[in-house]
Write a protein that holds these residues in place. Structure first.
Motif, mmCIF file in Angstrom:
data_model
loop_
_atom_site.group_PDB
_atom_site.id
_atom_site.type_symbol
_atom_site.label_atom_id
_atom_site.label_comp_id
_atom_site.label_asym_id
_atom_site.label_seq_id
_atom_site.Cartn_x
_atom_site.Cartn_y
_atom_site.Cartn_z
ATOM 1 N N ALA A 237 -5.238 1.284 -4.598
ATOM 2 C CA ALA A 237 -6.484 1.918 -4.164
ATOM 3 C C ALA A 237 -7.649 0.939 -4.156
ATOM 4 C CB ALA A 237 -6.811 3.114 -5.057
ATOM 5 N N VAL A 272 -2.114 3.378 3.029
ATOM 6 C CA VAL A 272 -1.025 4.350 2.857
ATOM 7 C C VAL A 272 -0.635 4.440 1.376
ATOM 8 C CG1 VAL A 272 1.338 4.956 3.491
ATOM 9 C CG2 VAL A 272 -0.089 3.673 5.114
ATOM 10 N N GLU A 274 -2.014 3.787 -1.443
ATOM 11 C CA GLU A 274 -2.866 4.364 -2.484
ATOM 12 C C GLU A 274 -2.637 5.869 -2.602
ATOM 13 O OE1 GLU A 274 -6.851 3.267 -0.953
ATOM 14 O OE2 GLU A 274 -7.210 5.399 -0.778
ATOM 15 N N HIS A 275 -2.385 6.517 -1.473
ATOM 16 C CA HIS A 275 -2.146 7.972 -1.521
ATOM 17 C C HIS A 275 -0.743 8.287 -2.025
ATOM 18 C CE1 HIS A 275 -5.958 8.737 0.377
ATOM 19 N NE2 HIS A 275 -5.679 7.812 1.281
ATOM 20 N N VAL A 276 0.215 7.470 -1.600
ATOM 21 C CA VAL A 276 1.590 7.676 -2.082
ATOM 22 C C VAL A 276 1.629 7.470 -3.602
ATOM 23 C CG1 VAL A 276 3.964 6.821 -1.966
ATOM 24 C CG2 VAL A 276 2.596 6.981 0.139
ATOM 25 N N ALA B 38 -0.515 5.975 7.498
ATOM 26 C CA ALA B 38 -1.779 6.686 7.321
ATOM 27 C C ALA B 38 -2.526 6.635 8.647
ATOM 28 C CB ALA B 38 -2.606 6.039 6.215
ATOM 29 N N LYS B 56 -13.999 5.116 3.193
ATOM 30 C CA LYS B 56 -14.569 4.930 1.851
ATOM 31 C C LYS B 56 -15.985 4.387 1.917
ATOM 32 C CE LYS B 56 -10.206 3.983 -0.479
ATOM 33 N NZ LYS B 56 -9.456 3.020 -1.275
#
Lengths: 326, 62
Positions: A237, A272, A274-276, B38, B56
């Motif tokens: 992240a 991708v 960071e969410h996984v 993503a 962000k």
């Protein structure tokens, strides 16, 4: 890889023991100083850990299970973990007990106000400072994702599938030339640096070794699987936006495209990952075993703390003009 | 690949699993090369259709 050069009594003890054919390193008592950032202790720990990864030229593979070295490793790890828990306690206890853990992890990273190494690299760093940065990170990035692979057999169900999915991407999705560690080696070569595994072990700072060792400690101790995955979530992240900035800095000074390519890959991949990592891995682990929550947060906070230490160290080195020639 | 699964990340991108291609606003076909991708949901990415975490840097609407 050759054994590194000693940096003090602890690393000397480990390296001399591995040079000898006699297994069973003697007991060694650590001094009273903190081990975080201590180049001698961290090099000793890195050397012991490396026996679990690639080993050393001329050292019997079976020394991986040398009881004397394992005893020393546990003593260093015990101190390392206690110090990390102490410096991250405030951050960990500041996270509300209830709420979506995946989101809490992302919020923890977003609220981090550590020194912005990436902003300096993007706008101000010289070509030699950018190369210095690539060297300092090489020890960990040339085995990128390997420490987290030790955690796979310790997970099950959705969290395991998600970690395998993330690791498959890190390992190039079936294309060896796209292995992230290989992309990093390509970046080093294109920048005119030595891409050999472990080439800069004698060059990097004690803090850089600490960054490398924390993921091994979390990955190699099943008890710390929560911390390993929390660290992964925070690392991913805090990577996408900085990677974009670092790529910009590498292009600004005119380094070849293969150098920035590694960082461009991480802009997309880590958006991708960071969410996984935060939701699919950590969120699931904690939903299934709420006892892991504090360790997940501890791992994330440890990542942020050590990144800030490293950022401050490198920025100070570059901005005071005292950088040693290499 | 059979089922395509899409998950909206709060304040972030769409996580897409099981797709082989993604079409952007102009109808261009982008090949999916990762096990999960993503896809930009804020409209501000400089690498559309993929998320580059630009969301962000803009004020949150969550």
């Amino acid at each position: 890889m050759q054994l590194p050069h000693e940096r003090g009594p602890v690393s000397r003890h480990v390296i001399e023991s591995l040079r000898s054919d006699r297994p069973g390193a003697a007991f060694f008592a650590l001094g009273p100083d903190d081990v975080i950032g201590d180049e001698d202790v961290q090099l000793a720990l890195w050397t012991i850990y490396e026996l679990h990864y690639r080993g050393f030229h001329g050292v019997d593979d079976d020394r991986e299970w040398d009881l004397g070295l394992l005893t020393l490793r546990r003593e260093i790890e015990s101190r390392f973990e206690s110090e990390l828990r102490a410096v991250t306690r405030e951050l960990v206890t500041g996270v509300p007990q209830h709420g979506d853990l995946g989101q809490q992890l992302l919020d923890l990273v977003a609220a981090d106000d550590g020194p912005s190494l990436a902003a300096f690299l993007q706008r101000r760093a010289s070509i030699e400072q950018l190369r210095d940065f690539l060297r300092e990170r090489s020890v960990q990035q040339l085995k990128e994702s390997d420490p987290q692979s030790f955690v796979l057999p310790r997970l099950d169900g959705r969290a395991k599938a998600a970690l395998a999915e993330l690791q498959y991407d890190e390992y190039g999705g079936g294309r060896p030339e796209r292995l992230h560690a290989t992309l990093y080696a390509d970046a080093l070569s294109a920048a005119g640096l030595d891409a050999t595994y472990g080439a800069y072990i004698d060059h990097v700072t004690g803090v850089s070794l600490t960054l490398c060792n924390v993921v091994s400690m979390f990955g190699l101790n099943r008890r710390l699987r929560g911390a390993s995955m929390g660290h992964l979530a925070a690392f991913e992240a805090s990577s996408s936006v900085p990677s974009r900035k670092i790529a910009g800095g590498l292009e600004r000074v005119g380094l070849p495209p293969a150098v920035a390519a590694y960082f461009h890959e991480h802009v997309e991949a880590d958006a991708v990952h960071e969410h996984v990592a935060s939701s699919d891995i950590c969120g699931t682990m904690v939903a299934e075993d709420p006892g892991l929550r504090d360790d997940v947060l501890f791992g994330a906070a440890a990542c942020l703390h050590l990144d800030a230490l490293s950022g401050a160290e490198l920025l100070e080195r570059w901005t005071t003009g005292l950088e040693k020639a290499s | 690949m059979s089922d395509v699964v899409v998950r909206q990340c709060p304040g972030g991108p769409l996580l897409v699993r099981g797709a082989e291609t993604v079409l952007d606003d102009d109808g261009n076909v982008h090949e999916v090369t990762r096990p999960v991708v993503a896809v930009c949901a804020c409209g501000k990415s400089s690498r559309k259709p993929w998320c580059d975490s630009t969301h962000k840097s803009i004020p949150s609407t969550r």
